[in-house]
Design a protein around this motif. Structure first.
Motif, PDB file in Angstrom:
ATOM      1  N   CYS A 180      -2.622   4.733  -5.368  1.00  0.00           N
ATOM      2  CA  CYS A 180      -1.809   4.580  -4.158  1.00  0.00           C
ATOM      3  C   CYS A 180      -0.580   5.489  -4.179  1.00  0.00           C
ATOM      4  O   CYS A 180       0.078   5.657  -3.150  1.00  0.00           O
ATOM      5  CB  CYS A 180      -1.380   3.134  -3.974  1.00  0.00           C
ATOM      6  SG  CYS A 180      -0.594   2.406  -5.419  1.00  0.00           S
ATOM      7  N   SER A 181      -0.271   6.087  -5.333  1.00  0.00           N
ATOM      8  CA  SER A 181       0.861   7.009  -5.422  1.00  0.00           C
ATOM      9  C   SER A 181       0.426   8.467  -5.334  1.00  0.00           C
ATOM     10  O   SER A 181       1.225   9.376  -5.564  1.00  0.00           O
ATOM     11  CB  SER A 181       1.623   6.776  -6.729  1.00  0.00           C
ATOM     12  OG  SER A 181       0.732   6.797  -7.834  1.00  0.00           O
ATOM     13  N   ALA A 182      -0.854   8.715  -4.995  1.00  0.00           N
ATOM     14  CA  ALA A 182      -1.327  10.083  -4.832  1.00  0.00           C
ATOM     15  C   ALA A 182      -0.760  10.694  -3.555  1.00  0.00           C
ATOM     16  O   ALA A 182      -0.521   9.983  -2.570  1.00  0.00           O
ATOM     17  CB  ALA A 182      -2.853  10.110  -4.786  1.00  0.00           C
ATOM     18  N   PRO A 183      -0.527  12.017  -3.531  1.00  0.00           N
ATOM     19  CA  PRO A 183      -0.038  12.656  -2.305  1.00  0.00           C
ATOM     20  C   PRO A 183      -0.974  12.368  -1.135  1.00  0.00           C
ATOM     21  O   PRO A 183      -2.199  12.401  -1.280  1.00  0.00           O
ATOM     22  CB  PRO A 183      -0.041  14.146  -2.655  1.00  0.00           C
ATOM     23  CG  PRO A 183       0.047  14.193  -4.151  1.00  0.00           C
ATOM     24  CD  PRO A 183      -0.703  12.991  -4.634  1.00  0.00           C
ATOM     25  N   SER A 188       0.837  -1.200   0.000  1.00  0.00           N
ATOM     26  CA  SER A 188       0.000   0.000   0.000  1.00  0.00           C
ATOM     27  C   SER A 188       0.872   1.249   0.000  1.00  0.00           C
ATOM     28  O   SER A 188       2.026   1.235   0.424  1.00  0.00           O
ATOM     29  CB  SER A 188      -0.911   0.002   1.224  1.00  0.00           C
ATOM     30  OG  SER A 188      -0.143  -0.043   2.415  1.00  0.00           O
ATOM     31  N   GLY A 189       0.310   2.341  -0.475  1.00  0.00           N
ATOM     32  CA  GLY A 189       1.009   3.619  -0.488  1.00  0.00           C
ATOM     33  C   GLY A 189       0.628   4.466   0.715  1.00  0.00           C
ATOM     34  O   GLY A 189      -0.259   4.131   1.489  1.00  0.00           O
ATOM     35  N   ASN A 190       1.301   5.574   0.869  1.00  0.00           N
ATOM     36  CA  ASN A 190       0.996   6.598   1.872  1.00  0.00           C
ATOM     37  C   ASN A 190       2.056   7.667   1.652  1.00  0.00           C
ATOM     38  O   ASN A 190       3.067   7.708   2.346  1.00  0.00           O
ATOM     39  CB  ASN A 190       1.047   6.040   3.293  1.00  0.00           C
ATOM     40  CG  ASN A 190       0.469   7.009   4.310  1.00  0.00           C
ATOM     41  OD1 ASN A 190      -0.295   7.911   3.967  1.00  0.00           O
ATOM     42  ND2 ASN A 190       0.837   6.843   5.566  1.00  0.00           N
ATOM     43  N   ALA A 247       5.526   1.877   3.345  1.00  0.00           N
ATOM     44  CA  ALA A 247       6.947   1.532   3.267  1.00  0.00           C
ATOM     45  C   ALA A 247       7.289   0.975   1.893  1.00  0.00           C
ATOM     46  O   ALA A 247       6.596   0.113   1.358  1.00  0.00           O
ATOM     47  CB  ALA A 247       7.305   0.524   4.355  1.00  0.00           C
ATOM     48  N   GLY A 248       8.368   1.502   1.323  1.00  0.00           N
ATOM     49  CA  GLY A 248       8.855   1.021   0.034  1.00  0.00           C
ATOM     50  C   GLY A 248       8.139   1.582  -1.172  1.00  0.00           C
ATOM     51  O   GLY A 248       8.537   1.311  -2.297  1.00  0.00           O
ATOM     52  N   HIS A 249       7.092   2.374  -0.967  1.00  0.00           N
ATOM     53  CA  HIS A 249       6.301   2.848  -2.105  1.00  0.00           C
ATOM     54  C   HIS A 249       6.881   4.135  -2.690  1.00  0.00           C
ATOM     55  O   HIS A 249       7.919   4.091  -3.371  1.00  0.00           O
ATOM     56  CB  HIS A 249       4.842   3.038  -1.702  1.00  0.00           C
ATOM     57  CG  HIS A 249       3.885   2.869  -2.833  1.00  0.00           C
ATOM     58  ND1 HIS A 249       3.743   3.801  -3.828  1.00  0.00           N
ATOM     59  CD2 HIS A 249       3.018   1.858  -3.142  1.00  0.00           C
ATOM     60  CE1 HIS A 249       2.841   3.386  -4.697  1.00  0.00           C
ATOM     61  NE2 HIS A 249       2.379   2.211  -4.314  1.00  0.00           N
ATOM     62  N   THR A 250       6.275   5.267  -2.452  1.00  0.00           N
ATOM     63  CA  THR A 250       6.626   6.499  -3.159  1.00  0.00           C
ATOM     64  C   THR A 250       6.609   7.689  -2.211  1.00  0.00           C
ATOM     65  O   THR A 250       5.756   7.765  -1.320  1.00  0.00           O
ATOM     66  CB  THR A 250       5.620   6.765  -4.308  1.00  0.00           C
ATOM     67  OG1 THR A 250       5.614   5.640  -5.185  1.00  0.00           O
ATOM     68  CG2 THR A 250       5.985   8.021  -5.076  1.00  0.00           C
TER      69      THR A 250
END
Length: 498
Positions: free
Chosen positions: A256-259, A224-226, A375-378
């Motif tokens: 999931c890559s949105a601010p 997941s992103g955050n 974690a690990g995303h963007t």
């Protein structure tokens, strides 16, 4: 009546399990036929199928939004079009099978397709994800079984039927692509655990990705992103504001890559908020932010009703008045701390905003975010200093750092050197097997025939040109404190690698 309903549910579950078994049986037969294709034939069919679906981009975008109530039609059209145009061409010059030779190491390599791929489709980009995975599997001569998200079952089932017809028209086996029409948890788990499954492409929520990794079969999973974004004191605010607002509003914030959380250096915070407002964002008062927080996280638990919904609709439900064309809801967080709900992923046009004294404090806020997800995303940074960007990237466990750009588009290769993808790997930090942008090359293994080589591999490495083991990054324009911190972070990374 209750016993009848229980019987109906039991029958449905048994039918779903039987369907999963049948799909895999058909997929194995198709995979055997696909393995006989040449790489050139596979790419030809992939391009023909993608071209057939391109005129249907708007049709399926409208259906996906109508059925799932997630996202924006115009942006889903763009994603569907991208999946149909860029996917079949982006790897034109990449070997996805066949035979290749490495004369320096005296190796002959023979490409082997995975076989049967089980693909999980998410709720936020259901059709684009299916098209992307289908084209990837066609290019690599793999059969694909899709387990769709239930909220988009109708549009997913129909696009699979249309893709199936296009595959057959192009000369492919009838069962190259199939879909689970009863996507129960048990049936999806059965697909993933079955020994006839060769690899799982897991896109979706964290629980399902974890299930893929515990299935006993190889899995390529994402997390997941955050996304935190830091705006430095020396950033170009007029350039940063539209990038941030557009990224946050794209598909109503569902990627999931949105601010997710915006961190503004105190010296430019008022000007940046004004710039965001000029781009259509609503800067909430503390009271308005509290109302939106209580609606989005009632009792501290995430309200799925905000996912991919328009900003004005969320605001209205929370009792906050904004224009119908509001692009984003900027919610100030005056007392950030670990566990604050607005520091979590929101998958909506809700953008938390924290004012910080310096980059060190911004890193601290981002570390609180990492305790929950992402974690690990963007992550993103807007700064005139390349060194500051590298420092930000070194300090935090995000594997994609977008500099002076849009985290939504640039994390997937739009204006950066990152590879194009619809599936972002989050690496060891995000408990994923891959840290990069997922592409079709991961669906091919290479058999290696090794001939005698004087001195072996170690000897060859002394004569074969190799890139330098490290590159020195000048730390100019940094304060002595920042220089010391960068060096400390790099040293810690090196110690960890040792």
């Amino acid at each position: 009546m209750s016993s009848i309903r229980s019987t109906d549910l039991a029958d449905h579950d048994l039918a779903a399990l039987q369907e999963a078994r049948d799909l895999l049986g058909h997929a194995r037969q198709a995979a055997a036929m696909l393995a006989g294709w040449t790489p050139e034939e596979a790419k030809r069919v992939a391009k023909q199928v993608a071209a057939a679906l391109l005129p249907r981009a708007a049709f399926y975008a409208e259906w996906a939004v109508r059925e799932s109530r997630i996202g924006k039609v115009a942006d889903k059209i763009a994603k569907n079009q991208l999946a149909c145009t860029l996917t079949p061409s982006a790897w034109d010059n990449v070997a996805l099978g066949g035979v290749r030779r490495n004369d320096a190491l005296r190796l002959v390599e023979i490409g082997r397709p995975a076989g049967v791929v089980v693909g999980l489709s998410n709720s936020t980009s259901p059709v684009a994800t299916i098209i992307f995975k289908t084209i990837m599997c066609l290019m690599t001569r793999n059969a694909l079984v899709i387990s769709p998200h239930p909220v988009a079952l109708g549009c997913c089932s129909e696009v699979v039927r249309e893709l199936q017809a296009a595959i057959v028209q192009a000369g492919g086996p009838a069962h190259t692509l199939q879909i689970l029409t009863r996507p129960t948890v048990e049936a999806t788990s059965a697909l993933m655990r079955d020994p006839r499954t060769d690899v799982i492409l897991a896109t979706g929520g964290t629980p399902m990705v974890r299930a893929a990794y515990s299935s006993g079969n190889p899995a390529i999973g994402v997390g997941s992103g955050n996304v935190p974004i830091y705006v430095d004191a020396n950033a170009d605010l007029e350039a940063a504001a539209p990038l941030i607002v557009t990224a946050k509003n794209f598909d109503h914030g569902s990627p999931c890559s949105a601010p997710s959380v915006l961190m503004l250096h105190a010296s430019i915070a008022p000007q940046m908020q004004q710039a965001l407002a000029r781009q259509g964002a609503h800067i909430c008062t503390e009271q308005e932010a509290l109302q939106i927080q209580q609606y989005a996280f009632p009792g501290g638990k995430f309200n799925g009703k905000v996912v991919g919904r328009p900003a004005h609709e969320i605001a209205q439900a929370a009792g906050v008045q904004v224009p119908t064309d509001c692009e984003a809801l900027v919610c100030p967080v005056t007392s950030p701390h670990a566990g604050h709900v607005l520091l979590r992923e929101k998958l909506s046009p809700i953008l938390a905003c924290v004012v910080v004294d310096d980059v060190k404090q911004a890193i601290g806020v981002a570390q609180w975010m990492l305790q929950h997800s992402g974690a690990g995303h963007t992550s993103g940074i807007h700064s005139a200093s390349p060194e500051q960007a590298v420092y930000w990237g070194a300090a935090l466990d995000y594997y994609r750092v977008v500099v002076n750009g849009s985290t939504v588009h640039d994390s997937t290769g739009a204006n950066t050197g990152l590879p194009y993808t619809f599936t972002i790997g989050t690496g060891y930090a995000g408990k994923s097997s891959v840290d990069g942008n997922v592409g079709p090359e991961l669906l091919v293994n290479w058999k290696r025939v090794a001939f005698p080589l004087p001195g072996g591999w170690a000897g060859a490495m002394t004569t074969v040109a190799a890139p330098p083991s490290s590159t020195t990054v000048p730390l100019t324009n940094l304060t002595p404190e920042l220089q010391a911190m960068v060096l400390r972070i790099v040293q810690e990374e090196l110690e960890h690698l040792r």
